[in-house]
Design a protein around this motif. Structure first.
Motif, PDB file in Angstrom:
ATOM      1  N   GLU A   1       0.865  -1.178   0.000  1.00  0.00           N
ATOM      2  CA  GLU A   1       0.000   0.000   0.000  1.00  0.00           C
ATOM      3  C   GLU A   1       0.904   1.231   0.000  1.00  0.00           C
ATOM      4  OE1 GLU A   1      -3.171  -0.010   3.022  1.00  0.00           O
ATOM      5  OE2 GLU A   1      -2.710   2.117   3.310  1.00  0.00           O
ATOM      6  N   ILE A   2       0.564   2.209  -0.821  1.00  0.00           N
ATOM      7  CA  ILE A   2       1.403   3.406  -0.907  1.00  0.00           C
ATOM      8  C   ILE A   2       0.627   4.638  -0.460  1.00  0.00           C
ATOM      9  CG2 ILE A   2       2.744   4.903  -2.445  1.00  0.00           C
ATOM     10  CD1 ILE A   2       3.341   2.490  -4.176  1.00  0.00           C
ATOM     11  N   ARG A   3       1.176   5.355   0.502  1.00  0.00           N
ATOM     12  CA  ARG A   3       0.597   6.650   0.904  1.00  0.00           C
ATOM     13  C   ARG A   3       1.435   7.744   0.258  1.00  0.00           C
ATOM     14  NH1 ARG A   3      -0.674   5.162   7.007  1.00  0.00           N
ATOM     15  NH2 ARG A   3      -2.387   3.756   6.553  1.00  0.00           N
ATOM     16  N   SER A   4       0.766   8.585  -0.489  1.00  0.00           N
ATOM     17  CA  SER A   4       1.467   9.646  -1.198  1.00  0.00           C
ATOM     18  C   SER A   4       1.677  10.858  -0.285  1.00  0.00           C
ATOM     19  CB  SER A   4       0.639  10.041  -2.417  1.00  0.00           C
ATOM     20  OG  SER A   4       1.401  10.867  -3.236  1.00  0.00           O
ATOM     21  N   VAL A   5       2.867  11.423  -0.334  1.00  0.00           N
ATOM     22  CA  VAL A   5       3.169  12.594   0.500  1.00  0.00           C
ATOM     23  C   VAL A   5       3.373  13.805  -0.410  1.00  0.00           C
ATOM     24  CG1 VAL A   5       4.725  13.542   2.248  1.00  0.00           C
ATOM     25  CG2 VAL A   5       4.364  11.071   2.122  1.00  0.00           C
ATOM     26  N   PRO A   6       2.551  14.850  -0.243  1.00  0.00           N
ATOM     27  CA  PRO A   6       2.705  16.029  -1.098  1.00  0.00           C
ATOM     28  C   PRO A   6       4.004  16.777  -0.827  1.00  0.00           C
ATOM     29  CG  PRO A   6       0.764  16.238   0.349  1.00  0.00           C
ATOM     30  CD  PRO A   6       1.483  14.988   0.749  1.00  0.00           C
ATOM     31  N   ALA A   7       4.504  17.465  -1.854  1.00  0.00           N
ATOM     32  CA  ALA A   7       5.729  18.265  -1.685  1.00  0.00           C
ATOM     33  C   ALA A   7       5.398  19.530  -0.898  1.00  0.00           C
ATOM     34  CB  ALA A   7       6.315  18.617  -3.043  1.00  0.00           C
ATOM     35  N   GLU A   8       6.188  19.785   0.148  1.00  0.00           N
ATOM     36  CA  GLU A   8       5.987  20.980   0.972  1.00  0.00           C
ATOM     37  C   GLU A   8       7.308  21.710   1.155  1.00  0.00           C
ATOM     38  OE1 GLU A   8       4.037  20.928   4.863  1.00  0.00           O
ATOM     39  OE2 GLU A   8       2.897  19.201   4.128  1.00  0.00           O
ATOM     40  N   GLY A   9       7.222  23.031   1.113  1.00  0.00           N
ATOM     41  CA  GLY A   9       8.401  23.843   1.348  1.00  0.00           C
ATOM     42  C   GLY A   9       8.270  24.578   2.673  1.00  0.00           C
ATOM     43  N   ALA A  10       9.396  24.948   3.263  1.00  0.00           N
ATOM     44  CA  ALA A  10       9.394  25.802   4.451  1.00  0.00           C
ATOM     45  C   ALA A  10      10.285  26.999   4.137  1.00  0.00           C
ATOM     46  CB  ALA A  10       9.917  25.058   5.669  1.00  0.00           C
ATOM     47  N   CYS A  11       9.716  28.179   4.252  1.00  0.00           N
ATOM     48  CA  CYS A  11      10.443  29.397   3.887  1.00  0.00           C
ATOM     49  C   CYS A  11      11.558  29.681   4.899  1.00  0.00           C
ATOM     50  CB  CYS A  11       9.483  30.580   3.823  1.00  0.00           C
ATOM     51  SG  CYS A  11      10.329  32.113   3.405  1.00  0.00           S
ATOM     52  N   SER A  12      12.766  29.909   4.374  1.00  0.00           N
ATOM     53  CA  SER A  12      13.902  30.191   5.265  1.00  0.00           C
ATOM     54  C   SER A  12      13.814  31.595   5.843  1.00  0.00           C
ATOM     55  CB  SER A  12      15.224  30.046   4.502  1.00  0.00           C
ATOM     56  OG  SER A  12      15.251  28.831   3.819  1.00  0.00           O
ATOM     57  N   ALA A  13      13.033  32.477   5.193  1.00  0.00           N
ATOM     58  CA  ALA A  13      12.918  33.863   5.672  1.00  0.00           C
ATOM     59  C   ALA A  13      11.793  34.006   6.694  1.00  0.00           C
ATOM     60  CB  ALA A  13      12.704  34.809   4.497  1.00  0.00           C
ATOM     61  N   CYS A  14      10.544  33.624   6.325  1.00  0.00           N
ATOM     62  CA  CYS A  14       9.416  33.883   7.229  1.00  0.00           C
ATOM     63  C   CYS A  14       8.925  32.629   7.945  1.00  0.00           C
ATOM     64  CB  CYS A  14       8.267  34.559   6.483  1.00  0.00           C
ATOM     65  SG  CYS A  14       7.348  33.460   5.372  1.00  0.00           S
ATOM     66  N   GLY A  15       9.475  31.462   7.557  1.00  0.00           N
ATOM     67  CA  GLY A  15       9.124  30.234   8.267  1.00  0.00           C
ATOM     68  C   GLY A  15       7.834  29.567   7.819  1.00  0.00           C
ATOM     69  N   ARG A  16       7.137  30.173   6.883  1.00  0.00           N
ATOM     70  CA  ARG A  16       5.861  29.590   6.465  1.00  0.00           C
ATOM     71  C   ARG A  16       6.054  28.241   5.766  1.00  0.00           C
ATOM     72  NH1 ARG A  16       1.196  31.458   2.160  1.00  0.00           N
ATOM     73  NH2 ARG A  16       0.328  29.352   2.116  1.00  0.00           N
ATOM     74  N   ARG A  17       5.185  27.296   6.088  1.00  0.00           N
ATOM     75  CA  ARG A  17       5.159  26.009   5.373  1.00  0.00           C
ATOM     76  C   ARG A  17       4.078  26.076   4.321  1.00  0.00           C
ATOM     77  NH1 ARG A  17       7.056  20.806   8.336  1.00  0.00           N
ATOM     78  NH2 ARG A  17       5.953  19.706   6.703  1.00  0.00           N
ATOM     79  N   PHE A  18       4.382  25.600   3.136  1.00  0.00           N
ATOM     80  CA  PHE A  18       3.384  25.670   2.066  1.00  0.00           C
ATOM     81  C   PHE A  18       3.498  24.486   1.131  1.00  0.00           C
ATOM     82  CE2 PHE A  18       7.211  27.871   0.790  1.00  0.00           C
ATOM     83  CZ  PHE A  18       7.422  27.463  -0.513  1.00  0.00           C
ATOM     84  N   ARG A  19       2.394  24.171   0.480  1.00  0.00           N
ATOM     85  CA  ARG A  19       2.338  23.117  -0.524  1.00  0.00           C
ATOM     86  C   ARG A  19       3.027  23.651  -1.772  1.00  0.00           C
ATOM     87  NH1 ARG A  19       1.496  19.257  -3.660  1.00  0.00           N
ATOM     88  NH2 ARG A  19      -0.490  18.224  -4.051  1.00  0.00           N
ATOM     89  N   VAL A  20       3.963  22.877  -2.327  1.00  0.00           N
ATOM     90  CA  VAL A  20       4.713  23.355  -3.490  1.00  0.00           C
ATOM     91  C   VAL A  20       3.847  23.282  -4.738  1.00  0.00           C
ATOM     92  CG1 VAL A  20       6.740  22.962  -4.940  1.00  0.00           C
ATOM     93  CG2 VAL A  20       6.906  22.634  -2.477  1.00  0.00           C
TER      94      VAL A  20
END
Lengths: 217, 114
Positions: B65-84
């Motif tokens: 069984e495979i669970r897919s993990v979306p690509a996420e970035g974390a901003c080095s300046a403001c720290g925000r995590r976001f979906r790429v």
């Protein structure tokens, strides 16, 4: 019964990569992994880099190739210790293959080891070889959208070489657009537009590599 | 990619783990696979099931069984995590450079042992 494991499928490779890394560290060698599509000019870039640096820097090369020894012959012709790895159709170098190559390469005194991966932008980016950092070689003839299609290779690269800029006028590619796309996927990578054929731009690239080497020492 | 060799690695790794725990049979293996990992889920499942049918205990007949993990970035300046998305690893809020913090996984998460 549900058993939690949480370990990488590439665990075996990662352990061998660490062993390679330890060997590089013990020898004081900085290892660079060159990744790029077939025909991007990886060998030409390695060859011209060797030519530019070999009188100042103690170099060695590992050439990965599915079948032939052509690339290794090109580099070895310049008097630099070179080991060919034939993957026999395999789509990437892995840490075990590099470990085997290191058996026939004396690293003592080698300051810079250039490892040319198999021509492929996908698989090599998943396999740690124990290198200090990776460099993507892209050519202008490949178009501007490669970073979007192969984000991992770009995201992990410390530098991106945009090769074959002497061909720019024959393509529809806008160099600024290529750079902007690279920055979206590799915001901190150093970018070097150059032509391994004419030598244009080689100086800035070699300067950067030499600076990285100085910082490594 | 080269899904068949990954499938073999999963069978070897989980088989070793399960044997050490004294399990006689592994019914199912669950992976976490990042969307940037360049792995074709269908090919990996096909290869895994092909190899597990031919494998001995405890991996014989195991399913994947495979669970897919979306690509996420974390901003080095403001720290925000976001979906790429299309803007890649450039922060959608402040335009700063981000690092990939999820989406390149190729991990065995768990298995069901008997």
């Amino acid at each position: 019964m549900e058993v939690k494991v949480v370990e990488s499928i590439l665990k075996a490779n990662d352990a061998l990569a660490q062993a390679n890394r330890n060997r590089f560290k013990a020898a004081g060698t900085m290892a660079v992994n060159f990744i790029g599509s077939p025909g991007a000019g990886k060998t030409a870039v390695v060859e011209k880099t060797v030519a530019a640096l070999k009188d100042r820097v103690h170099l060695a090369c590992i050439e990965g190739d599915p079948y032939t020894t052509k690339d290794a012959e090109r580099v070895a012709a310049m008097g630099v210790p070179t080991v060919q790895i034939n993957t026999r159709g395999g789509c990437h170098l892995d840490a075990a293959l590099v470990g085997q190559a290191l058996e026939s390469l004396d690293l003592s005194g080698v300051e810079l080891l250039l490892i040319e991966n198999v021509g492929n932008l996908l698989c090599p980016s998943q396999y740690d070889l124990g290198e200090d950092f990776s460099v993507v070689v892209l050519s202008v003839a490949e178009g501007a959208d490669k970073p979007e299609k192969y984000p991992v290779a770009f995201q992990r690269a410390s530098a991106v070489v945009i090769n074959k800029i002497d061909l720019l006028s024959f393509t529809d590619v806008d160099l600024d657009e290529v750079k902007a796309t690279i920055r979206r996927y590799s915001p901190s990578a150093a970018i070097f537009p150059l032509s391994a054929r004419t030598g244009e731009g080689m100086e800035a690239w070699c300067q950067w590599l030499t600076e990285r080497l100085a910082a490594h020492r | 990619m080269h899904e068949l060799s990954l499938a073999q690695a999963i069978i070897d790794q989980v088989g070793e783990h399960a044997r050490a725990q004294g399990f006689r049979r592994v019914k199912r293996v669950t992976l976490r696979v990042g969307e940037w990992s360049a792995v074709l889920h269908d090919s990996l499942i096909f290869g895994f099931e092909l190899l597990s049918q031919a494998a001995g205990e405890p991996m014989a007949g195991a399913e994947l069984e495979i669970r897919s993990v979306p690509a996420e970035g974390a901003c080095s300046a403001c720290g925000r995590r976001f979906r790429v998305g299309e803007s890649g690893l450039i922060c959608p809020d402040c335009g700063g450079a981000a690092k990939l913090v999820a989406g390149d996984e190729l991990d065995i998460e768990s298995y069901e042992g008997e």
